[in-house]
Each structure stands twice: as structure tokens, then as C-alpha cells.
Design a protein around this motif. Structure first.
Motif, PDB file in Angstrom:
ATOM      1  N   ARG A  91       1.039  -1.215  -0.428  1.00 16.29           N
ATOM      2  CA  ARG A  91      -0.138   0.058   0.336  1.00 16.29           C
ATOM      3  C   ARG A  91       1.299   1.161  -0.178  1.00 16.29           C
ATOM      4  NH1 ARG A  91      -5.633   1.643   1.755  1.00 16.29           N
ATOM      5  NH2 ARG A  91      -5.482   3.762   2.195  1.00 16.29           N
ATOM      6  N   ARG A  92       1.895   1.105   1.074  1.00 16.71           N
ATOM      7  CA  ARG A  92       2.461   2.214   1.387  1.00 16.71           C
ATOM      8  C   ARG A  92       4.258   2.989   0.779  1.00 16.71           C
ATOM      9  NH1 ARG A  92      -0.692   7.233   2.391  1.00 16.71           N
ATOM     10  NH2 ARG A  92       1.305   8.296   2.418  1.00 16.71           N
ATOM     11  N   PRO A  93       4.558   2.182  -0.106  1.00 13.25           N
ATOM     12  CA  PRO A  93       5.689   1.983  -0.165  1.00 13.25           C
ATOM     13  C   PRO A  93       7.067   3.117   0.277  1.00 13.25           C
ATOM     14  CG  PRO A  93       5.195   1.661  -2.235  1.00 13.25           C
ATOM     15  CD  PRO A  93       3.917   2.241  -1.930  1.00 13.25           C
ATOM     16  N   ASP A  94       6.005   4.546  -0.013  1.00 12.24           N
ATOM     17  CA  ASP A  94       6.955   5.835   0.818  1.00 12.24           C
ATOM     18  C   ASP A  94       7.148   5.376   2.110  1.00 12.24           C
ATOM     19  OD1 ASP A  94       4.161   5.637   0.809  1.00 12.24           O
ATOM     20  OD2 ASP A  94       3.739   7.952   0.300  1.00 12.24           O
ATOM     21  N   LYS A  95       6.222   4.909   2.643  1.00  9.33           N
ATOM     22  CA  LYS A  95       6.307   4.454   4.522  1.00  9.33           C
ATOM     23  C   LYS A  95       6.937   3.435   5.308  1.00  9.33           C
ATOM     24  CE  LYS A  95       1.846   7.624   5.503  1.00  9.33           C
ATOM     25  NZ  LYS A  95       2.569   8.255   6.378  1.00  9.33           N
ATOM     26  N   THR A  96       7.766   2.779   3.740  1.00  7.98           N
ATOM     27  CA  THR A  96       8.288   1.728   3.915  1.00  7.98           C
ATOM     28  C   THR A  96       9.858   1.039   3.154  1.00  7.98           C
ATOM     29  OG1 THR A  96       6.640  -0.012   3.150  1.00  7.98           O
ATOM     30  CG2 THR A  96       8.439  -1.150   3.656  1.00  7.98           C
ATOM     31  N   VAL A  97      11.005   1.244   4.022  1.00  9.37           N
ATOM     32  CA  VAL A  97      12.308   1.014   3.861  1.00  9.37           C
ATOM     33  C   VAL A  97      13.102  -0.200   4.087  1.00  9.37           C
ATOM     34  CG1 VAL A  97      13.211   1.902   6.148  1.00  9.37           C
ATOM     35  CG2 VAL A  97      14.091   2.397   3.780  1.00  9.37           C
ATOM     36  N   ALA A  98      13.752  -0.831   3.364  1.00 13.84           N
ATOM     37  CA  ALA A  98      14.580  -2.253   3.709  1.00 13.84           C
ATOM     38  C   ALA A  98      15.689  -1.674   3.649  1.00 13.84           C
ATOM     39  CB  ALA A  98      14.026  -3.054   2.265  1.00 13.84           C
ATOM     40  N   THR A  99      16.443  -2.661   4.260  1.00 11.90           N
ATOM     41  CA  THR A  99      17.644  -2.455   5.007  1.00 11.90           C
ATOM     42  C   THR A  99      18.679  -4.365   4.463  1.00 11.90           C
ATOM     43  OG1 THR A  99      19.893  -2.260   5.406  1.00 11.90           O
ATOM     44  CG2 THR A  99      17.667  -2.598   7.151  1.00 11.90           C
ATOM     45  N   ALA A 100      19.665  -4.879   4.338  1.00 14.95           N
ATOM     46  CA  ALA A 100      19.864  -5.805   4.605  1.00 14.95           C
ATOM     47  C   ALA A 100      21.030  -6.500   5.612  1.00 14.95           C
ATOM     48  CB  ALA A 100      21.074  -6.701   2.942  1.00 14.95           C
ATOM     49  N   ASP A 101      20.761  -6.727   6.342  1.00 18.01           N
ATOM     50  CA  ASP A 101      21.356  -6.801   7.966  1.00 18.01           C
ATOM     51  C   ASP A 101      22.403  -8.122   8.548  1.00 18.01           C
ATOM     52  OD1 ASP A 101      19.354  -6.801   8.874  1.00 18.01           O
ATOM     53  OD2 ASP A 101      19.054  -4.916  10.531  1.00 18.01           O
ATOM     54  N   HIS A 102      21.188  -8.989   8.739  1.00 20.03           N
ATOM     55  CA  HIS A 102      20.936 -10.124   9.318  1.00 20.03           C
ATOM     56  C   HIS A 102      22.352 -10.930   8.581  1.00 20.03           C
ATOM     57  CE1 HIS A 102      17.210  -8.780  11.690  1.00 20.03           C
ATOM     58  NE2 HIS A 102      17.284 -10.003  11.839  1.00 20.03           N
ATOM     59  N   ASN A 103      22.165 -10.895   7.881  1.00 15.50           N
ATOM     60  CA  ASN A 103      23.512 -12.395   6.829  1.00 15.50           C
ATOM     61  C   ASN A 103      24.310 -11.732   6.099  1.00 15.50           C
ATOM     62  OD1 ASN A 103      21.782 -14.984   6.462  1.00 15.50           O
ATOM     63  ND2 ASN A 103      19.690 -13.865   5.983  1.00 15.50           N
ATOM     64  N   VAL A 104      24.080 -10.504   6.246  1.00 12.83           N
ATOM     65  CA  VAL A 104      25.541  -9.634   5.747  1.00 12.83           C
ATOM     66  C   VAL A 104      26.538 -10.577   6.039  1.00 12.83           C
ATOM     67  CG1 VAL A 104      24.297  -8.094   3.962  1.00 12.83           C
ATOM     68  CG2 VAL A 104      25.300  -7.830   6.749  1.00 12.83           C
ATOM     69  N   PRO A 105      28.016 -10.256   5.518  1.00  6.21           N
ATOM     70  CA  PRO A 105      29.206 -10.457   5.831  1.00  6.21           C
ATOM     71  C   PRO A 105      29.086  -9.744   5.870  1.00  6.21           C
ATOM     72  CG  PRO A 105      29.032 -11.662   3.668  1.00  6.21           C
ATOM     73  CD  PRO A 105      27.847 -11.225   3.847  1.00  6.21           C
ATOM     74  N   THR A 106      30.744  -9.345   7.560  1.00  7.79           N
ATOM     75  CA  THR A 106      31.132  -7.842   7.657  1.00  7.79           C
ATOM     76  C   THR A 106      32.739  -8.168   7.307  1.00  7.79           C
ATOM     77  OG1 THR A 106      32.249  -9.095   9.448  1.00  7.79           O
ATOM     78  CG2 THR A 106      29.774  -7.978   9.762  1.00  7.79           C
TER      79      THR A 106
ATOM     80  N   GLY B  44      -6.823  12.236   6.310  1.00  5.03           N
ATOM     81  CA  GLY B  44      -7.026  13.416   7.626  1.00  5.03           C
ATOM     82  C   GLY B  44      -5.312  13.783   8.068  1.00  5.03           C
ATOM     83  N   PRO B  45      -4.771  14.452   8.884  1.00  3.71           N
ATOM     84  CA  PRO B  45      -3.823  14.756   9.555  1.00  3.71           C
ATOM     85  C   PRO B  45      -2.878  13.656  10.082  1.00  3.71           C
ATOM     86  CG  PRO B  45      -5.145  15.646  11.121  1.00  3.71           C
ATOM     87  CD  PRO B  45      -5.897  14.542   9.953  1.00  3.71           C
ATOM     88  N   GLY B  46      -3.305  12.489  10.254  1.00  3.60           N
ATOM     89  CA  GLY B  46      -2.687  11.616  10.907  1.00  3.60           C
ATOM     90  C   GLY B  46      -2.171  10.734   9.892  1.00  3.60           C
ATOM     91  N   GLY B  47      -2.917  10.729   8.058  1.00  5.72           N
ATOM     92  CA  GLY B  47      -2.137  10.300   6.382  1.00  5.72           C
ATOM     93  C   GLY B  47      -0.211  10.449   6.503  1.00  5.72           C
ATOM     94  N   SER B  48      -0.049  12.400   7.369  1.00  3.86           N
ATOM     95  CA  SER B  48       0.991  12.362   6.466  1.00  3.86           C
ATOM     96  C   SER B  48       1.991  12.637   7.686  1.00  3.86           C
ATOM     97  CB  SER B  48       1.006  14.050   5.909  1.00  3.86           C
ATOM     98  OG  SER B  48       0.283  14.814   6.529  1.00  3.86           O
ATOM     99  N   TYR B  49       1.688  12.116   8.373  1.00  3.68           N
ATOM    100  CA  TYR B  49       2.805  11.481  10.057  1.00  3.68           C
ATOM    101  C   TYR B  49       3.987  11.207   9.680  1.00  3.68           C
ATOM    102  CZ  TYR B  49       4.047  12.905  14.786  1.00  3.68           C
ATOM    103  OH  TYR B  49       4.293  13.473  15.581  1.00  3.68           O
ATOM    104  N   GLY B  50       5.251  11.159   9.670  1.00  3.91           N
ATOM    105  CA  GLY B  50       6.178  10.493   9.618  1.00  3.91           C
ATOM    106  C   GLY B  50       7.208  10.976   8.384  1.00  3.91           C
ATOM    107  N   PRO B  51       8.418  10.816   7.974  1.00  6.82           N
ATOM    108  CA  PRO B  51       8.715  10.809   6.189  1.00  6.82           C
ATOM    109  C   PRO B  51       8.740  10.002   5.551  1.00  6.82           C
ATOM    110  CG  PRO B  51      10.262   9.556   7.795  1.00  6.82           C
ATOM    111  CD  PRO B  51       9.241   9.616   9.046  1.00  6.82           C
ATOM    112  N   GLU B  52       8.966  10.776   4.463  1.00  7.84           N
ATOM    113  CA  GLU B  52       8.410   9.730   3.207  1.00  7.84           C
ATOM    114  C   GLU B  52      10.144   9.111   2.749  1.00  7.84           C
ATOM    115  OE1 GLU B  52       7.536  11.775  -1.152  1.00  7.84           O
ATOM    116  OE2 GLU B  52       7.033  12.550   0.636  1.00  7.84           O
ATOM    117  N   THR B  53      10.137   7.885   2.971  1.00  7.56           N
ATOM    118  CA  THR B  53      11.164   6.959   2.697  1.00  7.56           C
ATOM    119  C   THR B  53      11.769   6.901   1.706  1.00  7.56           C
ATOM    120  OG1 THR B  53      10.049   4.841   2.729  1.00  7.56           O
ATOM    121  CG2 THR B  53      10.634   5.855   4.082  1.00  7.56           C
ATOM    122  N   THR B  54      10.473   7.424   0.118  1.00  5.56           N
ATOM    123  CA  THR B  54      11.477   7.575  -1.092  1.00  5.56           C
ATOM    124  C   THR B  54      11.934   8.510  -1.561  1.00  5.56           C
ATOM    125  OG1 THR B  54       8.494   7.100  -2.080  1.00  5.56           O
ATOM    126  CG2 THR B  54       9.374   5.431  -2.147  1.00  5.56           C
TER     127      THR B  54
END
Lengths: 461, 188
Positions: free
Chosen positions: A47-62, B175-185
């Protein structure tokens, strides 16, 4: 009516009863593939890729492996590559291996300014409680819930209970926030916070830096807590200022955030008072984080424990740890030292450890490693010359990742090895099958590397 | 998710407290990208080292704070795929408990004495609708959240249920709650 910080955040995120809106979803390679697959199988979008972020951490070699396709372990490589492919397919921003902002998911959230006061934050990882140090409601979820958040940006949740731990006074010199949270879990037990969102408060908390606060909230889950929180204040805002993800109108945001702290007179389901002034550097002796004592103490005697369940657990733990009751903690000799993990791998942790060992040598009996929490922490440390201090002392200086906290990558203990670790779990086999973990603060780990046994950092010179 | 009505049969006993998810399914088995194939690795180290023996009975009884530690849902998948249908213990970690309920796997809370009686009897019957566990010579009532119970009884899928309320999520986001927080993209 007076409200707790938790209540304010919860109520601002209720879509309907028992359904809360999620402002930030952090994703990593281990707990997400089945969730992405679920979306695909049901023809659902994220639904909201713009509120989602991914990273690789558990498996990565250091070891400096630069990109996913060069990861030697086939299954690890597949998992990281699957994350990259899923992120591309569903439009999720990703910091994978090789990215200059890759790192442990709970290190990069705060560091990029993505973690902010008043937010709801989830991740398929129990240490998501870390982010609550900013005055956010942050907690770990399972993979089915990861899929639910991906599909709906909400989570089905019953309102948890609330608890406040008030710490009286300040921590003494040499006693860190790691010791504070270990001592707290030792006192309340590994199930002592179960079902509760815990607000840490009081003078000792107010006096912690932002990174020290992250360590406290990080280990909330080790006490069974749903989430840990600390009210935002000037320390919080100062840490956030200028980071990439923070609001453009920062003063206006501060004004909003200033409304978050718990109101005077607000009621918690449970309140606990703890004296911070009496705390000492702590070392775990057993196989749960609650099996912990002061470095000046001795390994406890199971015979002296009241409940049969405690006694049996302690006996089994001592057997696993190959320790005898009554042994002074300072006589325990780790062969490995690990400074890293989402608990203690931030720049200030590395600075403190480096300061403690500057100009000394790791004991001949010890293999020690430092693993920065993120690529940004690593480059910052290198700018400050911390890598040289560690390497000159005989520590290995590694790339960013979860590393030896959980042994999902090449950094593991071999059977029977004993490790002083700044991580969060001393479970059987956690750092490698048959490995024996003692949880400590970064300076305590650093000093143990030099001396070859635990020392009381307060009178170590 | 399979609906649950009655779970009945022999009982397996794991007489330990603080059984963490690292033991239930050790990390080396978390690298799969599927939901299946975990049953054979349940309690891998403990079973391989001969520390414990477990039969794949319908009911597992264990000690307090079961499922503590990591959020890995693989632990529940492994328990279910091994053959268990329910676990009975005095307490659970929150995340593990929730993960059970998302997989049609029933976590039952009984007190320590009741767990011990059930374990000793060797055979149990869990009636979800009535919220009762019975065994030879005893029975006990257990608590469960009514909404969780409804979903387990019906085998209902959380996502499908929430999506019936999509208009309310839309409304929240406008509503106002929908825009809370950063835009990861904006960062990547």
C-alpha cells in the motif's frame, strides 16, 4: 484528562478500534520474503512504499563483501537477493549491501532521521523497541503482521497495558545505560514487562545521551516488554537536527513533539521505582538476559534460589556456561570479544570502547572484533581514526551488519567458546552452537579484551 | 488459516521455562524464503544433542515465558509443521503469542499447577469455544481475547478482514494522521 505518552500516540493512530495506522515499516531480509510472497499470491499491492524502507543486515558478511551477488553462503545470498528483487518489484526504497547507508535496521532508522517522536514504527524484528527512545511507539512483529502492514499500512492490535519505570538519581561514573537496562531486567525478570508498553523515566534517563537511550529501549524486549519509550526532549531534538529524514519545518515539529510527554497525573497500569545511583557494571552469567549480576559479584548459587523453576533453570544455565557457583565474575575469561549489534554499535559506543583501549593490546588469549552498526557509523569512525586505534590494539575492524549478535552470517563462535558481547541475547547457541555469551557494555567488553578476563571498569586504569 | 474447534490427543512435555525462539528454530534455518520446511528442524540442537525427546502430539506443554526472544514467526511454523496444534504454558512472550494466533496455532494460558496436571495425565482436550482444557481427572478454564477467539474459530484471515475497512484507512490517510512521519522514497 491526563494522558500518558503512549495513549496520545495510540489514540492519534486509531483507524478504528484495535486497528492502528503505521507511519514507518522497516523491512529486512529474514522476516520479509514470505510476506512479499503472500502479497504476490493474493494479487495485493504494497500500500505505501513511501512509508516503507528495507535494508540487509542479519545475513550480510562483515568482511567487506561489496554486493549481494558476491555473498559466499548460498542461502544468505539468496535471501539478500530476494529482498532486493522484492523491493524493486514493490517499489520499496532499499539500502542493501554496498549502499553507503546500509546497516542494522535499528541503527539506520535513527541515523537517517526516519525515526521521529510520535510515530508508530514496526519491523519484523523484536528489537524494534529501540526506536521508542525518540518518543515513538515502536515494536517488533511477526511475518504475518509484516504482510498485513504491507497490504494495509495498519496493524490489528489490542491496546497494551502501560508501565512506567522511574529511575531515581544518576548513574555513577563507569556505569552505562547497558548496565541500567541489564540491572532492570535482572530485577524484574525476563517476563517482568510482558504485555506492557514501558516508559523509562526519571533523572537517570533524562541524563542519558540519545544513543544511550536507544540501548535502554532496545533491550525492552529482553524484559518481555511490548515496547519501550522515552519522552522526547532537547537531547532528542539535538540528535535529530539536520538528519535527512526530519521535517523541513523543524521548529514547528518540535512544537508538536513537545506535546507528547506524559501529562502530570496520568495513570499507568503499573509503576516501578528503581534506584539508579546504586547500579554497578553488569555481566550476565547465564542463558537469559535476566541471569545477570554485578561485576564485583560471584556466579550465583542455584541452591540459594527460592523457586524450583529458577533453580532448575540456573543449574542448566551454569552447566551450559561451564561455570561454577561462587566464582568471582572478574575471574571469568572470555576468548572472544564482540563489540557491535543494534544494542551497542553506534558511534558513541565505538568512541567509548576506543578511548578505553587506546595504546593497549588485546590479550594473547582473546580474539576481539568491532562491528559498526552501519556503513555511516563505519565511515564516521574511520574519519575519527577509531579504526586505527582498534586495529593497533589487535581488534578486527569489520563491515556493518548484525554480525555475531545472532550468528546468521560467518561471524560465529565455535563450540565451547566464551564471549564478552555488547549484544542483547545470551541464549544457548545464539552466537553459534555451543557458544557461551556474557552480555556487557562496550567499555566492559573492551577492558575484558585487554585483560583477558572481566574487570570492574570503575577502577580499571 | 484452518479453523480451530477442538484439539485433542496425547500431550508432549517440555519441562523448561524461558524457552526462546532461538531454541525452537535455530537461526541457521531462517534462511529459507518459504513458509514451509521448518518442522524437521524444530528444537534442532536440543533434539540432536539428545537433551530432549518430543513426539509430534497435538498438544505441547511447557514452562513460563514460552517463545521469548526473537520475533521469528518461523518458530510457530516449525511447531505446527512438526505436528503440534496447540501449546499450553503459564505465560508467553507477546510477539510469539500473536504469531501463533495468525497461524491457526492455539496458545493456551494455564497456571503452573494446571500445566503440571495436564502434563502428568498425558492426554488433553482443548475446547476453544468453551475455553476449557480437560484431562483425566481435571479441567481448567482459560482466557482468550474474544476477537482472537472469533478469528481462530472461523479460520479468518486478518488481511482480508482489514481490507473490508479500506475506506476507513483511506479516510485516515486523507486526514492529519496520514502525513505523519518521513517519506522514505525521498531518501533512496
Amino acid at each position: 484528562m491526563a494522558k500518558t505518552m503512549f495513549e496520545k500516540i495510540w489514540e492519534a493512530h486509531e483507524v478504528r478500534d484495535d486497528l492502528i495506522y503505521i507511519d514507518l515499516h522497516l523491512v529486512h531480509e529474514v522476516t520479509s520474503p514470505q510476506a512479499f510472497e503472500g502479497l504476490r499470491m493474493n494479487g495485493r499491492r504494497l500500500r505505501r512504499p513511501d512509508k516503507t524502507v528495507a535494508t540487509a543486515d542479519h545475513n550480510v558478511p562483515t568482511d567487506g563483501t561489496p554486493v549481494a551477488k558476491m555473498i559466499a553462503d548460498t542461502l544468505s545470498r539468496k535471501q539478500v537477493e530476494t529482498l532486493e528483487a522484492n523491493a524493486a518489484e514493490f517499489g520499496v526504497p532499499i539500502f542493501s549491501l554496498g549502499s553507503e547507508t546500509q546497516g542494522i535496521v535499528h541503527v539506520i532508522g535513527p541515523e537517517l532521521g526516519l525515526t521521529q517522536p510520535g510515530m508508530t514504527i514496526v519491523c519484523g524484528d523484536s528489537h524494534t523497541s529501540t526506536h521508542g527512545a525518540f518518543g515513538a511507539l515502536a515494536f517488533g512483529i511477526g511475518t504475518s503482521e509484516v504482510e498485513h502492514v504491507m497490504a494495509t499500512q495498519t496493524l490489528v492490535q489490542r491496546r497494551p497495558k502501560t508501565m512506567r519505570i522511574n529511575y531515581r538519581g544518576r548513574l555513577a561514573e563507569g556505569v552505562t545505560s547497558k548496565d541500567l537496562i541489564l540491572a532492570t531486567i535482572g530485577r524484574l525478570g525476563t517476563g517482568g514487562m510482558t504485555g506492557h508498553v514501558v516508559e523509562y523515566a526519571g533523572e537517570a534517563i533524562r541524563n542519558l545521551t540519545m544513543e544511550q537511550r536507544l540501548t535502554v529501549c532496545n533491550m525492552t524486549i529482553e524484559g518481555g516488554g511490548k515496547a519501550g519509550m522515552i519522552a522526547p526532549d532537547e537531547v532528542t531534538y539535538e540528535y535529530m537536527r539536520g538528519r535527512p529524514g526530519v521535517p523541513d519545518d523543524f521548529p514547528a515539529a518540535i512544537e508538536r513533539w513537545n506535546g507528547l510527554p506524559t501529562d502530570a497525573g496520568a495513570e499507568f497500569d503499573r509503576e516501578v521505582e528503581i534506584d539508579a545511583t546504586a547500579m554497578s557494571p553488569m555481566v550476565t552469567w547465564g542463558t537469559t538476559p535476566g541471569m545477570v549480576t554485578q561485576v564485583t559479584d560471584r556466579v550465583p548459587d542455584p541452591e540459594a534460589m527460592d523457586s524450583p523453576a529458577d533453580r532448575e533453570s540456573a543449574e542448566r544455565a551454569l552447566q551450559y556456561m561451564d561455570l561454577e557457583a561462587g566464582t568471582p565474575m572478574e575471574e571469568i575469561r572470555p576468548e572472544r570479544v564482540f563489540i557491535g549489534s543494534c544494542t551497542n554499535s553506534r558511534i558513541s559506543d565505538l568512541r567509548e570502547a576506543a578511548e578505553a583501549i587506546k595504546g593497549r593490546r588485546v590479550a594473547d588469549t582473546v580474539r576481539a572484533m568491532v562491528v559498526p552498526g552501519s556503513a555511516l557509523v563505519k565511515s564516521q569512525a574511520e574519519q575519527e581514526g577509531l579504526d586505527r586505534i582498534f586495529e593497533e590494539a589487535g581488534f578486527e575492524w569489520r563491515g556493518a551488519g548484525c554480525s555475531m549478535c545472532l550468528g546468521m552470517n560467518p561471524d560465529i563462535l565455535i563450540e565451547g567458546e566464551r564471549c564478552a558481547s555488547t549484544s542483547n541475547r545470551n541464549f544457548e547457541g545464539r552466537q553459534g552452537k555451543g557458544g557461551r555469551t556474557h552480555l556487557v557494555s562496550p567499555t566492559m567488553a573492551a577492558a575484558a579484551a585487554i585483560e583477558g578476563h572481566f574487570v570492574d571498569i570503575r577502577n580499571w586504569s | 488459516m484452518e479453523p480451530i474447534e477442538i484439539i485433542e490427543g496425547p500431550v508432549s512435555v517440555l519441562d523448561r521455562s524461558d524457552v526462546d525462539t532461538d531454541q525452537i528454530i535455530p537461526k541457521q534455518f531462517l534462511k529459507r524464503v518459504e513458509r514451509t520446511g521448518f518442522g524437521e528442524f524444530l528444537f534442532y540442537d536440543w533434539i540432536r544433542d539428545g537433551e530432549i525427546e518430543l513426539e509430534p502430539n497435538p498438544i505441547l506443554v511447557s514452562g513460563r515465558n514460552f517463545g521469548s526472544g526473537s520475533s521469528r514467526e518461523h518458530a510457530v511454523w516449525a511447531l505446527g509443521q512438526f505436528g503440534f496444534k496447540a501449546v499450553v504454558a503459564p505465560s508467553y512472550s507477546d510477539i510469539f503469542y500473536s504469531n501463533c494466533t495468525k497461524n491457526g496455532f492455539l496458545p493456551v494460558v494455564l497456571d503452573e499447577a494446571e500445566c503440571r496436571s495436564l502434563a502428568e495425565s498425558g492426554h488433553g482436550r482443548i475446547h476453544l469455544e468453551e475455553q476449557v482444557v480437560s484431562w483425566d481427572g481435571g479441567e481448567a478454564h482459560f482466557e482468550i481475547d474474544p476477537e482472537i477467539k472469533r478469528r481462530l474459530l472461523g479460520g479468518l484471515d486478518d488481511i482480508a478482514l482489514t481490507m473490508q475497512d479500506e475506506d476507513r484507512i483511506d479516510a485516515f490517510e486523507s486526514g492529519p494522521g496520514g502525513s505523519y512521519g518521513p517519506e522514505t522514497t525521498a531518501l533512496a
